[in-house]
Design an enzyme around this catalytic site. Sequence first.
Site, PDB file in Angstrom:
ATOM      1  N   ASP A   9       0.883  -1.155   0.000  1.00  0.00           N
ATOM      2  CA  ASP A   9       0.000   0.000   0.000  1.00  0.00           C
ATOM      3  C   ASP A   9       0.930   1.217   0.000  1.00  0.00           C
ATOM      4  OD1 ASP A   9      -2.349   1.616   0.458  1.00  0.00           O
ATOM      5  OD2 ASP A   9      -1.634   1.811   2.525  1.00  0.00           O
ATOM      6  N   ASP A  11      -0.077   5.047   0.809  1.00  0.00           N
ATOM      7  CA  ASP A  11      -0.318   6.016   1.885  1.00  0.00           C
ATOM      8  C   ASP A  11      -0.282   5.320   3.247  1.00  0.00           C
ATOM      9  OD1 ASP A  11      -0.916   8.367   0.227  1.00  0.00           O
ATOM     10  OD2 ASP A  11      -2.718   7.293  -0.366  1.00  0.00           O
TER      11      ASP A  11
HETATM   12  C1  BG6 Z   1      -5.840   5.830   0.099  1.00  0.00           C
HETATM   13  C2  BG6 Z   1      -5.939   6.664   1.353  1.00  0.00           C
HETATM   14  O1  BG6 Z   1      -4.527   5.417  -0.090  1.00  0.00           O
HETATM   15  O2  BG6 Z   1      -6.266   6.587  -1.026  1.00  0.00           O
HETATM   16  C3  BG6 Z   1      -7.370   7.191   1.499  1.00  0.00           C
HETATM   17  O3  BG6 Z   1      -5.611   5.877   2.488  1.00  0.00           O
HETATM   18  C4  BG6 Z   1      -7.762   7.964   0.234  1.00  0.00           C
HETATM   19  O4  BG6 Z   1      -7.460   8.008   2.648  1.00  0.00           O
HETATM   20  C5  BG6 Z   1      -7.602   7.064  -0.973  1.00  0.00           C
HETATM   21  O5  BG6 Z   1      -9.115   8.432   0.331  1.00  0.00           O
HETATM   22  C6  BG6 Z   1      -7.954   7.755  -2.298  1.00  0.00           C
HETATM   23  O6  BG6 Z   1      -7.004   8.743  -2.561  1.00  0.00           O
HETATM   24  P1  BG6 Z   1      -7.087   9.779  -3.740  1.00  0.00           P
HETATM   25  O7  BG6 Z   1      -5.697  10.331  -3.792  1.00  0.00           O
HETATM   26  O8  BG6 Z   1      -7.463   9.048  -4.987  1.00  0.00           O
HETATM   27  O9  BG6 Z   1      -8.117  10.803  -3.377  1.00  0.00           O
HETATM   28 MG    MG Z   2      -2.758   3.089   3.590  1.00  0.00          MG
END
Ligand code: BG6
Ligand code: MG
Length: 211
Positions: A9, A11
């Site tokens: 993963d 984030d």
């Molecule tokens: C995930 C995060 O990696 O990505 C979430 O943990 C986030 O919090 C999701 O909502 C979607 O991200 P993005 O950048 O497409 O808005």
């Molecule tokens: Mg994550």
Amino acid sequence: MKFKGVIFDLDGVICFTDKYHYKAWKTLADRLGIYFDEQINDRLRGVSRMASLEIILEKSEKHYSEEEKLRFAEEKNLIYRQLLAEMSPADISNEVRETLTRLRGMGVKLAIGSSSKNTPLILNKTQTAEYFDAVSDGNNITRSKPDPEVFLKAAEFLGLTSAECLVIEDAYSGIDAGVAGGFSTAGIGPASKYEKANYHLKSFADILSIE
Ligand code: BG6
Ligand code: MG
């Protein structure tokens, strides 16, 4: 390491963007007069952008149309991307860089499996794309974690089966996605306490101790 591939993963595992997500959602929620705090932000971990918005709108008395919701998500994303623009290679720890390099040296294939549509921007700003043989992200899936789609695609891009891959996740929804896809899973950060994970990591380099 018995796994031929490791799927990370992004984030909360490779880099820490929680604070930027929080700031961007908070700006939107304040403008709309909706209560939002760090605890609600914790529930957004691993969840797609639109599903995150739905969680935030639980605290709203108003009913919004689909069109309005899409505009809100876009508004949040613009703020979020301005914050991401400040990211640099220094946002990736030496521990993460060294561990990824060691795994590659062992011949293990590495992939990203992230719900985020901003994955390419983050990999670019932090200069980490070079570590990964494949990237599966919010741009190539239709169902968000806890659905296993993003990890199944990552394994497919690596040319491996789910049984041959280990998933590394900080979100409970991500561990659930890994389990649903038939992967072995390792929890880090908040998910290190999740009993459904096969391995519980205290730090990123602990991946190297997995046999
Ligand atoms: C995930 C995060 O990696 O990505 C979430 O943990 C986030 O919090 C999701 O909502 C979607 O991200 P993005 O950048 O497409 O808005
Ligand atoms: Mg994550």
